[in-house]
Design a protein around this motif. Structure first.
Motif, PDB file in Angstrom:
ATOM      1  N   ARG A 320      46.261  29.485  40.647  1.00  0.00           N
ATOM      2  CA  ARG A 320      47.717  29.376  40.791  1.00  0.00           C
ATOM      3  C   ARG A 320      48.489  29.842  39.566  1.00  0.00           C
ATOM      4  O   ARG A 320      49.515  29.279  39.199  1.00  0.00           O
ATOM      5  N   GLY A 321      47.991  30.890  38.928  1.00  0.00           N
ATOM      6  CA  GLY A 321      48.639  31.375  37.722  1.00  0.00           C
ATOM      7  C   GLY A 321      48.915  32.862  37.773  1.00  0.00           C
ATOM      8  O   GLY A 321      48.902  33.533  36.744  1.00  0.00           O
ATOM      9  N   ASP A 322      49.168  33.385  38.974  1.00  0.00           N
ATOM     10  CA  ASP A 322      49.504  34.799  39.165  1.00  0.00           C
ATOM     11  C   ASP A 322      48.324  35.735  38.917  1.00  0.00           C
ATOM     12  O   ASP A 322      48.505  36.938  38.685  1.00  0.00           O
ATOM     13  N   GLU A 323      47.087  35.196  38.960  1.00  0.00           N
ATOM     14  CA  GLU A 323      45.917  36.064  38.841  1.00  0.00           C
ATOM     15  C   GLU A 323      45.822  36.996  40.036  1.00  0.00           C
ATOM     16  O   GLU A 323      46.406  36.746  41.095  1.00  0.00           O
ATOM     17  N   ILE A 324      45.047  38.073  39.877  1.00  0.00           N
ATOM     18  CA  ILE A 324      44.941  39.120  40.888  1.00  0.00           C
ATOM     19  C   ILE A 324      43.546  39.078  41.508  1.00  0.00           C
ATOM     20  O   ILE A 324      42.546  39.169  40.780  1.00  0.00           O
ATOM     21  N   PRO A 325      43.423  38.923  42.828  1.00  0.00           N
ATOM     22  CA  PRO A 325      42.089  38.930  43.449  1.00  0.00           C
ATOM     23  C   PRO A 325      41.346  40.212  43.086  1.00  0.00           C
ATOM     24  O   PRO A 325      41.913  41.308  43.105  1.00  0.00           O
ATOM     25  N   ALA A 326      40.073  40.079  42.727  1.00  0.00           N
ATOM     26  CA  ALA A 326      39.284  41.229  42.285  1.00  0.00           C
ATOM     27  C   ALA A 326      38.402  41.726  43.420  1.00  0.00           C
ATOM     28  O   ALA A 326      37.440  41.069  43.798  1.00  0.00           O
ATOM     29  N   HIS A 327      38.721  42.898  43.934  1.00  0.00           N
ATOM     30  CA  HIS A 327      37.905  43.540  44.962  1.00  0.00           C
ATOM     31  C   HIS A 327      37.213  44.784  44.405  1.00  0.00           C
ATOM     32  O   HIS A 327      36.762  45.635  45.141  1.00  0.00           O
ATOM     33  N   GLY A 328      37.185  44.848  43.088  1.00  0.00           N
ATOM     34  CA  GLY A 328      36.483  45.889  42.349  1.00  0.00           C
ATOM     35  C   GLY A 328      36.124  45.320  40.999  1.00  0.00           C
ATOM     36  O   GLY A 328      36.331  44.124  40.742  1.00  0.00           O
ATOM     37  N   TRP A 329      35.633  46.149  40.099  1.00  0.00           N
ATOM     38  CA  TRP A 329      35.154  45.676  38.803  1.00  0.00           C
ATOM     39  C   TRP A 329      36.138  45.916  37.674  1.00  0.00           C
ATOM     40  O   TRP A 329      36.172  45.203  36.685  1.00  0.00           O
ATOM     41  N   ILE A 330      36.995  46.939  37.802  1.00  0.00           N
ATOM     42  CA  ILE A 330      37.859  47.351  36.693  1.00  0.00           C
ATOM     43  C   ILE A 330      39.287  46.870  36.931  1.00  0.00           C
ATOM     44  O   ILE A 330      39.904  47.202  37.944  1.00  0.00           O
ATOM     45  N   PRO A 331      39.882  46.095  36.014  1.00  0.00           N
ATOM     46  CA  PRO A 331      41.263  45.638  36.179  1.00  0.00           C
ATOM     47  C   PRO A 331      42.245  46.804  36.229  1.00  0.00           C
ATOM     48  O   PRO A 331      42.051  47.833  35.565  1.00  0.00           O
ATOM     49  N   SER A 332      43.295  46.631  37.002  1.00  0.00           N
ATOM     50  CA  SER A 332      44.276  47.704  37.166  1.00  0.00           C
ATOM     51  C   SER A 332      45.072  47.973  35.896  1.00  0.00           C
ATOM     52  O   SER A 332      45.659  49.046  35.741  1.00  0.00           O
ATOM     53  N   VAL A 333      45.093  47.019  34.953  1.00  0.00           N
ATOM     54  CA  VAL A 333      45.850  47.201  33.728  1.00  0.00           C
ATOM     55  C   VAL A 333      45.158  48.137  32.745  1.00  0.00           C
ATOM     56  O   VAL A 333      45.754  48.602  31.781  1.00  0.00           O
ATOM     57  N   VAL A 334      43.879  48.477  32.987  1.00  0.00           N
ATOM     58  CA  VAL A 334      43.155  49.406  32.122  1.00  0.00           C
ATOM     59  C   VAL A 334      43.792  50.785  32.201  1.00  0.00           C
ATOM     60  O   VAL A 334      44.123  51.279  33.278  1.00  0.00           O
ATOM     61  N   GLU A 335      43.946  51.414  31.048  1.00  0.00           N
ATOM     62  CA  GLU A 335      44.566  52.737  31.009  1.00  0.00           C
ATOM     63  C   GLU A 335      43.666  53.806  31.629  1.00  0.00           C
ATOM     64  O   GLU A 335      42.458  53.813  31.420  1.00  0.00           O
ATOM     65  N   GLY A 336      44.268  54.688  32.392  1.00  0.00           N
ATOM     66  CA  GLY A 336      43.584  55.912  32.804  1.00  0.00           C
ATOM     67  C   GLY A 336      42.598  55.786  33.938  1.00  0.00           C
ATOM     68  O   GLY A 336      41.706  56.633  34.060  1.00  0.00           O
ATOM     69  N   TYR A 337      42.742  54.752  34.808  1.00  0.00           N
ATOM     70  CA  TYR A 337      41.764  54.629  35.880  1.00  0.00           C
ATOM     71  C   TYR A 337      42.333  53.870  37.066  1.00  0.00           C
ATOM     72  O   TYR A 337      42.924  52.802  36.917  1.00  0.00           O
ATOM     73  N   ALA A 338      42.165  54.445  38.245  1.00  0.00           N
ATOM     74  CA  ALA A 338      42.488  53.766  39.497  1.00  0.00           C
ATOM     75  C   ALA A 338      41.162  53.449  40.165  1.00  0.00           C
ATOM     76  O   ALA A 338      40.470  54.337  40.651  1.00  0.00           O
ATOM     77  N   GLY A 339      40.759  52.188  40.143  1.00  0.00           N
ATOM     78  CA  GLY A 339      39.399  51.809  40.472  1.00  0.00           C
ATOM     79  C   GLY A 339      39.005  51.890  41.926  1.00  0.00           C
ATOM     80  O   GLY A 339      39.837  52.019  42.828  1.00  0.00           O
ATOM     81  N   ALA A 340      37.696  51.806  42.157  1.00  0.00           N
ATOM     82  CA  ALA A 340      37.134  51.716  43.500  1.00  0.00           C
ATOM     83  C   ALA A 340      37.222  50.272  43.976  1.00  0.00           C
ATOM     84  O   ALA A 340      37.499  49.351  43.198  1.00  0.00           O
ATOM     85  N   GLN A 341      36.982  50.050  45.268  1.00  0.00           N
ATOM     86  CA  GLN A 341      36.998  48.707  45.828  1.00  0.00           C
ATOM     87  C   GLN A 341      35.831  48.536  46.788  1.00  0.00           C
ATOM     88  O   GLN A 341      35.235  49.512  47.247  1.00  0.00           O
ATOM     89  N   PHE A 342      35.510  47.279  47.107  1.00  0.00           N
ATOM     90  CA  PHE A 342      34.499  47.008  48.106  1.00  0.00           C
ATOM     91  C   PHE A 342      34.903  47.656  49.430  1.00  0.00           C
ATOM     92  O   PHE A 342      36.079  47.673  49.801  1.00  0.00           O
ATOM     93  N   GLU A 343      33.920  48.168  50.145  1.00  0.00           N
ATOM     94  CA  GLU A 343      34.205  48.827  51.418  1.00  0.00           C
ATOM     95  C   GLU A 343      34.800  47.869  52.439  1.00  0.00           C
ATOM     96  O   GLU A 343      35.537  48.272  53.331  1.00  0.00           O
TER      97      GLU A 343
END
Length: 527
Positions: A320-343
């Protein structure tokens, strides 16, 4: 003690009184989570240890308050020879805390020590880009073969094997800090203890009372001491978030590094100016030990357990602290990458759970032959709640029989490192702002890969992208690597972090950054 105003509410009282000593010394009192396992920069592996080490040591570069790389011991540098040779120009006034000069040779000694197998650093692989580092880590070459040399006292040259776009970022990590050779040689493993430690950062260690407090005091030999304001910093190992909040409200802490789930809404309502919520290069995950049953050679089972977890429920109802569900391994805040996700991320909850049961049965488990698994986690209100919820999901969706085991932080880390686990809770906070800091963790050779995961294809892709220039080709390779990792599922990402701090309003200069890297020297106390 100098008095300051108190922000009071009948519902949420908070005492705001900074500690200022009779001689004018200001004291910053920081909650610091678990007790650090080591203050040897080349042995430390936890966030609590890193928080202290950033105050005690200075590297060639450091992280600015906003999260960028800026000069530290090196006042400037040049990159040449096809981006393989870095030449660092050290500042003229560098000294150790005992007054002895700090030279380029100190960095040569320390970088060699950091990759020496005798040191056994869990982060040695972070220097894999330096020439001959991999062979040294493997024991095939001596530490003296490392691609570093002192051109003169103020000039350090580092040669890489291949161009590495994130290399400067690794130099802000504790694995790259210099250590004082005479202290190491005189005191061995005890060189980092009070009375023995000689450091080069803004502070020097005064005392360390285990499970009570680490105190550091201003280092007048530090090259930028003129711009250091706070005279003393006290780090308190408080793992219970409610205890940390109580001490914060009582005026015993100026900075609490975590917020109890149950009090988050009240904090936002009553003291919003003291709450700092920062999206962070961090992922909360479950590791699965693939070196032993039940997860060895069982990708379907690992996938089933991952699919059975409703991440949205965890972040909406538990954290309940505005965390983001992780459906991949790399956080979206990382520079220079739009990550993959579980199929399966686009499936409905019903479809996702049905697919999880299908994979569970394919792995050989059923109602009559349920999976028996232990979840191991370290002390903390949030960790316990999440473990309880995940165990409930595994029971209700799959019929698994789950036991929970809580351990003290150091014991827990040792068991993960030694492979004495089945499923375990951990988190990874990026060491530099590049996707490789997450990809590298799962390389079979990386010292902190507690899952035992070893995929030749993943290692090949990870190592390939690590030396590619930023652009579409690197992006494609990174997505291929992440797809392999998600399909193999040695880890179960749960959510991406939003770091939440409570900081008193008289502590000035705090600026959030995605690396979660903060130096006490950048702050001041102004009643």
């Amino acid at each position: 003690m100098a008095a300051c105003s108190s922000e009071q509410s009948d519902q949420f009282p908070v005492k705001s009184t900074p500690e200022i000593r009779e001689d004018g010394t200001t004291v910053l009192r920081r909650g610091n989570g678990a007790e650090p396992e080591s203050l040897d920069p080349h042995q430390a592996r936890s966030v609590p240890a890193s928080n202290v080490l950033r105050d005690l040591y200075s590297g060639l570069v450091q992280i600015s308050p906003g999260g960028d790389i800026k000069p530290a011991d090196a006042e400037s540098w040049e990159v040449g020879d096809q981006e393989l040779v870095y030449t660092f120009n050290l500042r003229e006034n560098l000294h150790w805390s005992n007054g002895e000069p700090l030279t380029a040779q100190d960095y040569v000694y320390s970088l060699r020590r950091s990759v020496d197998p005798v040191t056994g650093s869990p982060y040695a692989q972070l220097h894999a880009a330096i020439a001959n580092a991999k062979a040294i880590i493997a024991g095939d070459k001596p530490p003296q073969a490392l691609g570093v040399r002192a051109v003169d006292d103020r000039t350090l040259e580092i040669t890489l094997t291949k161009p590495t776009p994130y290399f400067l970022g690794t130099l802000a990590h504790s694995i790259s800090y210099p250590v004082y050779r005479p202290a190491v040689e005189a005191h061995g493993a005890s060189f980092s203890q009070p009375g023995n430690a000689v450091t080069n950062g803004a502070y020097k260690i005064e005392s360390w009372r285990v499970n009570s407090m680490i105190a550091v005091e201003r280092n007048r030999e530090y090259w930028d001491d003129a711009n250091t304001s706070i005279g003393r910093v006290e780090f308190y190992p408080i793992t219970n978030q409610n205890s940390a909040l109580s001490r914060y409200q009582a005026g015993e802490l100026d900075w609490a590094t975590s917020v109890p789930i149950s009090q988050y809404e009240a904090i936002k309502k009553y003291i919003p100016a003291q709450l700092h919520a920062e999206p962070t290069l961090g992922v909360y995950y479950y590791g699965l030990n693939v070196k032993r049953p039940p997860f060895k050679d069982a990708p379907e089972l690992r996938q089933a357990l991952s699919m059975a977890i409703d991440r949205r429920t965890i972040v909406d109802k538990i954290t309940r602290g505005d965390e983001i569900p992780a459906h991949g391994w790399i956080p979206s805040v990382v520079e220079g990458y739009a990550g993959a996700q579980f199929e399966w991320v686009k499936l409905s909850d019903g479809e996702r759970e049905a697919k999880a049961r299908e994979l569970y049965e394919k792995a050989g488990y059923s109602k009559d032959n349920p999976l028996k698994v232990e979840i191991r986690y370290n002390s903390g209100e949030g960790n316990k709640k999440i473990a309880s919820v995940i165990s409930s999901m595994w029971r209700s969706v799959l019929g698994a029989e789950v036991t929970l085991r809580n351990q003290e932080w150091k014991v827990f880390l040792d068991n993960v490192r030694q492979g004495n686990t089945e499923a375990y809770r951990l988190a990874w906070i990026g060491d530099y702002n590049d996707p490789n800091t997450f990809f590298e963790l799962m390389n079979s050779k990386f010292g902190l890969n507690g899952t035992g995961y070893a995929s030749a294809e993943y290692d090949r892709l990870q190592e390939k992208q690590a030396h590619m220039p930023d652009g579409p080709a690197r992006m494609k390779t990174m997505k291929q690597a992440e797809a392999v990792l998600l399909a193999d599922s040695p880890i179960i990402p749960i959510y991406f972090y939003v770091s939440k701090y409570l900081i008193k309003d008289y502590v000035k200069g705090f600026e959030g950054n995605p690396l979660d890297s903060y130096y006490s020297k950048d702050l001041s106390i102004e009643p």
